[in-house]
Write an enzyme that holds these catalytic residues in place. Sequence first.
Site, PDB file in Angstrom:
ATOM      1  N   ASN A 199       0.842  -1.192   0.000  1.00 51.08           N
ATOM      2  CA  ASN A 199       0.000   0.000   0.000  1.00 51.08           C
ATOM      3  C   ASN A 199       0.882   1.249   0.000  1.00 51.08           C
ATOM      4  O   ASN A 199       2.034   1.204   0.425  1.00 51.08           O
ATOM      5  CB  ASN A 199      -0.902   0.007   1.238  1.00 51.08           C
ATOM      6  CG  ASN A 199      -1.949   1.098   1.188  1.00 51.08           C
ATOM      7  OD1 ASN A 199      -2.346   1.552   0.109  1.00 51.08           O
ATOM      8  ND2 ASN A 199      -2.408   1.538   2.352  1.00 51.08           N
ATOM      9  N   ASP A 235      -3.735  -3.946  10.755  1.00 50.86           N
ATOM     10  CA  ASP A 235      -3.559  -2.652  11.404  1.00 50.86           C
ATOM     11  C   ASP A 235      -3.382  -1.584  10.331  1.00 50.86           C
ATOM     12  O   ASP A 235      -2.343  -1.528   9.655  1.00 50.86           O
ATOM     13  CB  ASP A 235      -2.339  -2.668  12.325  1.00 50.86           C
ATOM     14  CG  ASP A 235      -2.486  -3.660  13.465  1.00 50.86           C
ATOM     15  OD1 ASP A 235      -3.597  -3.738  14.024  1.00 50.86           O
ATOM     16  OD2 ASP A 235      -1.509  -4.363  13.787  1.00 50.86           O
ATOM     17  N   LEU A 236      -4.363  -0.732  10.163  1.00 50.11           N
ATOM     18  CA  LEU A 236      -4.403   0.234   9.075  1.00 50.11           C
ATOM     19  C   LEU A 236      -3.136   1.081   9.029  1.00 50.11           C
ATOM     20  O   LEU A 236      -2.778   1.729  10.017  1.00 50.11           O
ATOM     21  CB  LEU A 236      -5.636   1.126   9.229  1.00 50.11           C
ATOM     22  CG  LEU A 236      -5.860   2.187   8.155  1.00 50.11           C
ATOM     23  CD1 LEU A 236      -6.103   1.520   6.807  1.00 50.11           C
ATOM     24  CD2 LEU A 236      -7.024   3.082   8.536  1.00 50.11           C
ATOM     25  N   ASP A 237      -2.469   1.066   7.884  1.00 49.25           N
ATOM     26  CA  ASP A 237      -1.284   1.888   7.627  1.00 49.25           C
ATOM     27  C   ASP A 237      -0.142   1.624   8.607  1.00 49.25           C
ATOM     28  O   ASP A 237       0.722   2.478   8.806  1.00 49.25           O
ATOM     29  CB  ASP A 237      -1.638   3.386   7.652  1.00 49.25           C
ATOM     30  CG  ASP A 237      -2.505   3.785   6.462  1.00 49.25           C
ATOM     31  OD1 ASP A 237      -2.520   3.040   5.469  1.00 49.25           O
ATOM     32  OD2 ASP A 237      -3.172   4.828   6.549  1.00 49.25           O
ATOM     33  N   GLU A 238      -0.117   0.453   9.233  1.00 48.71           N
ATOM     34  CA  GLU A 238       0.942   0.144  10.188  1.00 48.71           C
ATOM     35  C   GLU A 238       1.719  -1.107   9.805  1.00 48.71           C
ATOM     36  O   GLU A 238       2.420  -1.683  10.636  1.00 48.71           O
ATOM     37  CB  GLU A 238       0.357   0.003  11.601  1.00 48.71           C
ATOM     38  CG  GLU A 238      -0.220   1.313  12.145  1.00 48.71           C
ATOM     39  CD  GLU A 238      -0.706   1.202  13.579  1.00 48.71           C
ATOM     40  OE1 GLU A 238      -0.378   0.186  14.229  1.00 48.71           O
ATOM     41  OE2 GLU A 238      -1.392   2.125  14.049  1.00 48.71           O
TER      42      GLU A 238
END
Length: 293
Positions: A199, A235-238
Amino acid sequence: MSPKFPRPQPGREYVLTLSCPDSAGLVHAVSGFLVRNSGNILESQQFDDRLQGRFFMRVHFDVSDPDADLETLRYRFGPVAEAYRISWTLRDASTPTRTLIMVSRFGHCLNDLLFRRRTGALNIEIPAIVSNHPDFEGLADTYGIPFHHIPVTKDTKAEAEARLLELMHELDIDLVVLARYMQILSDDLCKQLEGRAINIHHSFLPSFKGARPYEQAYDRGVKLVGATAHYVTPDLDEGQIIEQDVVRVDHSLDPGELVTVGRDVEAQVLAHAVKWHSESRVMVDGNRTVVFR
């Protein structure tokens, strides 16, 4: 357009990546395997994570023995891997990574990846582009790539993700790239894509989330605009970071100009991450990555 970048020789060049508990004799064991199989090292990189006690290595080599094909080399490396508790991959360096690109309504990253693929800068094959909007069907047609419009709503999210997984299976996809795909993937899908989905998102100092981040950045007078490419996790954007970059900006840029700067750095960062992944240069080390550039 013919590729303008040199390509590895099919059936002659291979990439071996490995990680294992650190111990004496690892490099000797790998080099011995290569000598026994007519291997000649073209590039070799290694990293010893002393805090975790793990060893990482990437070796790009060619072979002169016509009988030392990929499956034979994999079979012969098995005892070495078992002796040193090695997690490893061995692949033909010339084989392109089959990559599915997902996009919404911002096409700068998609366009950049398509152009780099056409010029040979990326050793990937793109069997399909998936979007929750029809905006870039014309761009996909320009490159001769099938375009799949899979709308996503709150009520159809599960059905859309099932269709995506079905498409990945049909096309034998190795890597999924979220090229500004503005939908949050379910935890279950993230787990199924672990280590093979990348991403990209903007990075500001200070950080701004939610709607209109560039307008927020302008209002706060940011001096750095950047981007982060990472593996997809629940874990969003992690997820584990593969590449980051920043560009200095100042008071003279209006919100629209900040957007232009941000899109440029996003495209470049994502292209680097895709390139390094497709060349087996990225290895996951817990919550971090080891990247052999």
